[in-house]
Design a protein around this motif. Structure first.
Motif, PDB file in Angstrom:
ATOM      1  N   ALA A 118       0.836  -1.201   0.000  1.00  0.00           N
ATOM      2  CA  ALA A 118       0.000   0.000   0.000  1.00  0.00           C
ATOM      3  C   ALA A 118       0.874   1.256   0.000  1.00  0.00           C
ATOM      4  O   ALA A 118       0.569   2.241  -0.669  1.00  0.00           O
ATOM      5  CB  ALA A 118      -0.935   0.003   1.205  1.00  0.00           C
ATOM      6  N   LEU A 119       1.961   1.218   0.724  1.00  0.00           N
ATOM      7  CA  LEU A 119       2.903   2.336   0.743  1.00  0.00           C
ATOM      8  C   LEU A 119       3.601   2.457  -0.612  1.00  0.00           C
ATOM      9  O   LEU A 119       3.666   3.544  -1.196  1.00  0.00           O
ATOM     10  CB  LEU A 119       3.924   2.147   1.864  1.00  0.00           C
ATOM     11  N   ALA A 120       4.092   1.335  -1.131  1.00  0.00           N
ATOM     12  CA  ALA A 120       4.794   1.343  -2.415  1.00  0.00           C
ATOM     13  C   ALA A 120       3.866   1.720  -3.568  1.00  0.00           C
ATOM     14  O   ALA A 120       4.291   2.396  -4.509  1.00  0.00           O
ATOM     15  CB  ALA A 120       5.417  -0.028  -2.678  1.00  0.00           C
ATOM     16  N   GLY A 121       2.610   1.306  -3.474  1.00  0.00           N
ATOM     17  CA  GLY A 121       1.649   1.576  -4.542  1.00  0.00           C
ATOM     18  C   GLY A 121       0.990   2.934  -4.459  1.00  0.00           C
ATOM     19  O   GLY A 121       0.219   3.305  -5.339  1.00  0.00           O
ATOM     20  N   GLY A 122       1.249   3.684  -3.393  1.00  0.00           N
ATOM     21  CA  GLY A 122       0.693   5.023  -3.273  1.00  0.00           C
ATOM     22  C   GLY A 122      -0.640   5.103  -2.552  1.00  0.00           C
ATOM     23  O   GLY A 122      -1.200   6.185  -2.414  1.00  0.00           O
ATOM     24  N   LEU A 123      -1.182   3.980  -2.102  1.00  0.00           N
ATOM     25  CA  LEU A 123      -2.436   4.020  -1.355  1.00  0.00           C
ATOM     26  C   LEU A 123      -2.229   4.726  -0.022  1.00  0.00           C
ATOM     27  O   LEU A 123      -3.057   5.521   0.400  1.00  0.00           O
ATOM     28  CB  LEU A 123      -2.988   2.609  -1.137  1.00  0.00           C
ATOM     29  N   LEU A 124      -1.108   4.433   0.634  1.00  0.00           N
ATOM     30  CA  LEU A 124      -0.739   5.141   1.863  1.00  0.00           C
ATOM     31  C   LEU A 124       0.210   6.273   1.495  1.00  0.00           C
ATOM     32  O   LEU A 124       1.178   6.052   0.773  1.00  0.00           O
ATOM     33  CB  LEU A 124      -0.030   4.204   2.848  1.00  0.00           C
ATOM     34  N   PRO A 125      -0.039   7.483   2.000  1.00  0.00           N
ATOM     35  CA  PRO A 125       0.893   8.581   1.748  1.00  0.00           C
ATOM     36  C   PRO A 125       2.263   8.290   2.370  1.00  0.00           C
ATOM     37  O   PRO A 125       2.357   7.604   3.388  1.00  0.00           O
ATOM     38  CB  PRO A 125       0.238   9.786   2.433  1.00  0.00           C
ATOM     39  N   ALA A 126       3.308   8.828   1.765  1.00  0.00           N
ATOM     40  CA  ALA A 126       4.682   8.593   2.238  1.00  0.00           C
ATOM     41  C   ALA A 126       4.856   9.013   3.691  1.00  0.00           C
ATOM     42  O   ALA A 126       5.661   8.424   4.419  1.00  0.00           O
ATOM     43  CB  ALA A 126       5.673   9.319   1.343  1.00  0.00           C
ATOM     44  N   VAL A 127       4.093   9.996   4.137  1.00  0.00           N
ATOM     45  CA  VAL A 127       4.207  10.476   5.514  1.00  0.00           C
ATOM     46  C   VAL A 127       3.826   9.380   6.519  1.00  0.00           C
ATOM     47  O   VAL A 127       4.212   9.431   7.674  1.00  0.00           O
ATOM     48  CB  VAL A 127       3.378  11.763   5.721  1.00  0.00           C
ATOM     49  N   LEU A 128       3.108   8.363   6.047  1.00  0.00           N
ATOM     50  CA  LEU A 128       2.697   7.259   6.924  1.00  0.00           C
ATOM     51  C   LEU A 128       3.707   6.116   6.972  1.00  0.00           C
ATOM     52  O   LEU A 128       3.471   5.122   7.661  1.00  0.00           O
ATOM     53  CB  LEU A 128       1.335   6.725   6.490  1.00  0.00           C
ATOM     54  N   ALA A 129       4.817   6.243   6.286  1.00  0.00           N
ATOM     55  CA  ALA A 129       5.831   5.180   6.284  1.00  0.00           C
ATOM     56  C   ALA A 129       6.229   4.729   7.698  1.00  0.00           C
ATOM     57  O   ALA A 129       6.354   3.528   7.939  1.00  0.00           O
ATOM     58  CB  ALA A 129       7.056   5.609   5.486  1.00  0.00           C
ATOM     59  N   PRO A 130       6.407   5.649   8.659  1.00  0.00           N
ATOM     60  CA  PRO A 130       6.773   5.192  10.001  1.00  0.00           C
ATOM     61  C   PRO A 130       5.689   4.366  10.703  1.00  0.00           C
ATOM     62  O   PRO A 130       5.971   3.664  11.666  1.00  0.00           O
ATOM     63  CB  PRO A 130       7.020   6.488  10.780  1.00  0.00           C
ATOM     64  N   ARG A 159      -6.114  10.264  11.691  1.00  0.00           N
ATOM     65  CA  ARG A 159      -7.493   9.904  11.316  1.00  0.00           C
ATOM     66  C   ARG A 159      -7.515   8.959  10.114  1.00  0.00           C
ATOM     67  O   ARG A 159      -8.407   8.131   9.990  1.00  0.00           O
ATOM     68  CB  ARG A 159      -8.321  11.149  11.029  1.00  0.00           C
ATOM     69  N   LEU A 160      -6.528   9.070   9.225  1.00  0.00           N
ATOM     70  CA  LEU A 160      -6.465   8.193   8.055  1.00  0.00           C
ATOM     71  C   LEU A 160      -6.260   6.729   8.434  1.00  0.00           C
ATOM     72  O   LEU A 160      -6.734   5.836   7.741  1.00  0.00           O
ATOM     73  CB  LEU A 160      -5.307   8.613   7.133  1.00  0.00           C
ATOM     74  N   VAL A 161      -5.519   6.502   9.514  1.00  0.00           N
ATOM     75  CA  VAL A 161      -5.165   5.119   9.855  1.00  0.00           C
ATOM     76  C   VAL A 161      -5.809   4.626  11.138  1.00  0.00           C
ATOM     77  O   VAL A 161      -5.466   3.549  11.608  1.00  0.00           O
ATOM     78  CB  VAL A 161      -3.629   4.946   9.964  1.00  0.00           C
ATOM     79  N   SER A 162      -6.720   5.355  11.709  1.00  0.00           N
ATOM     80  CA  SER A 162      -7.288   4.905  12.979  1.00  0.00           C
ATOM     81  C   SER A 162      -8.667   4.280  12.788  1.00  0.00           C
ATOM     82  O   SER A 162      -8.764   3.090  12.491  1.00  0.00           O
ATOM     83  CB  SER A 162      -7.306   6.052  13.994  1.00  0.00           C
ATOM     84  N   TRP A 163      -9.734   5.039  12.952  1.00  0.00           N
ATOM     85  CA  TRP A 163     -11.064   4.436  12.924  1.00  0.00           C
ATOM     86  C   TRP A 163     -11.401   3.765  11.589  1.00  0.00           C
ATOM     87  O   TRP A 163     -12.130   2.776  11.587  1.00  0.00           O
ATOM     88  CB  TRP A 163     -12.151   5.432  13.338  1.00  0.00           C
ATOM     89  N   PRO A 164     -10.864   4.223  10.444  1.00  0.00           N
ATOM     90  CA  PRO A 164     -11.145   3.455   9.226  1.00  0.00           C
ATOM     91  C   PRO A 164     -10.628   2.019   9.299  1.00  0.00           C
ATOM     92  O   PRO A 164     -11.196   1.123   8.662  1.00  0.00           O
ATOM     93  CB  PRO A 164     -10.408   4.242   8.122  1.00  0.00           C
ATOM     94  N   GLN A 165      -9.589   1.770  10.092  1.00  0.00           N
ATOM     95  CA  GLN A 165      -9.089   0.409  10.258  1.00  0.00           C
ATOM     96  C   GLN A 165     -10.144  -0.482  10.910  1.00  0.00           C
ATOM     97  O   GLN A 165     -10.286  -1.649  10.544  1.00  0.00           O
ATOM     98  CB  GLN A 165      -7.795   0.399  11.089  1.00  0.00           C
ATOM     99  N   PHE A 166     -10.871   0.057  11.868  1.00  0.00           N
ATOM    100  CA  PHE A 166     -11.934  -0.703  12.529  1.00  0.00           C
ATOM    101  C   PHE A 166     -13.064  -0.983  11.542  1.00  0.00           C
ATOM    102  O   PHE A 166     -13.541  -2.116  11.424  1.00  0.00           O
ATOM    103  CB  PHE A 166     -12.453   0.051  13.752  1.00  0.00           C
ATOM    104  N   ALA A 167     -13.465   0.037  10.815  1.00  0.00           N
ATOM    105  CA  ALA A 167     -14.560  -0.122   9.853  1.00  0.00           C
ATOM    106  C   ALA A 167     -14.193  -1.111   8.751  1.00  0.00           C
ATOM    107  O   ALA A 167     -14.990  -1.989   8.400  1.00  0.00           O
ATOM    108  CB  ALA A 167     -14.934   1.238   9.261  1.00  0.00           C
TER     109      ALA A 167
END
Length: 177
Positions: free
Chosen positions: A71-83, A150-158
């Motif tokens: 997802a990181l390599a494919g651009g689904l996750l923004p680069a800022v989320l790499a950590p 917010r991008l990686v928190s509650w959407p993970q539950f949903a």
């Protein structure tokens, strides 16, 4: 061929290998094809659950590590989320272990499945939320950090719950649950 080689060859489960390769391929390449978390997330979660029930726990745990990197390599996750990627991987492991544990330990496996999906999804969300707040808060300014978390928190539950529903329908159809 020696006796040991013959026994080793007999123990290879080609159906399990084929199932793993097929399901893992979709989970691996999906983030390159679809850049919408609300589509990719549930499908990947469903695939993780399907691998758990069709191929086994070891394969499912291995697969928990791959989609986030893709997802990181494919651009689904923004680069800022790499950590945060290692924490997403661990949260996938938590999700799968929860489903496996509750399904196996429940008197009614139907209930165990759903308890595992809900508790696993909640633990996944809480684990990512806590760690993303911690890591991203150290790296980014406060306003931007809150938006990123917010991008990686509650959407993970949903997406975990939706993925659980998708997998449940498929597993029922395959008569695996």
């Amino acid at each position: 061929m020696s006796y040991i080689q013959e026994n080793a060859a007999v123990k290879v489960d080609t159906a399990a290998i084929a199932n793993f390769i097929g399901l893992a391929s979709v989970a691996t390449f999906l983030p390159f094809l679809i850049h919408l978390q609300w589509i990719t997330g549930p499908i990947v979660n469903a695939l993780l659950i399907l691998i758990l029930f069709i191929v086994g726990i070891r394969s499912a745990l291995l697969m928990c590590l791959i989609p986030s990197v893709m997802a990181l390599a494919g651009g689904l996750l923004p680069a800022v989320l790499a950590p945060v990627v290692p924490f997403i991987m661990i949260s996938n492991v938590i999700f799968i272990l929860s489903i496996d544990y509750f399904y196996r330990s429940a008197k009614k496996q139907f209930n165990g499945y759903w308890i595992g999906v809900v508790i696993g999804g909640a633990l996944k969300y809480l684990f990512i939320w806590f760690n993303a707040n911690l890591i991203i808060g150290l790296i980014l300014k406060k306003d931007l950090a809150a938006a990123v978390v917010r991008l990686v928190s509650w959407p993970q539950f949903a997406t975990a719950l939706i993925g659980g529903l998708i997998a449940f329908v498929i597993l029922k159809w395959l008569k695996r649950i």
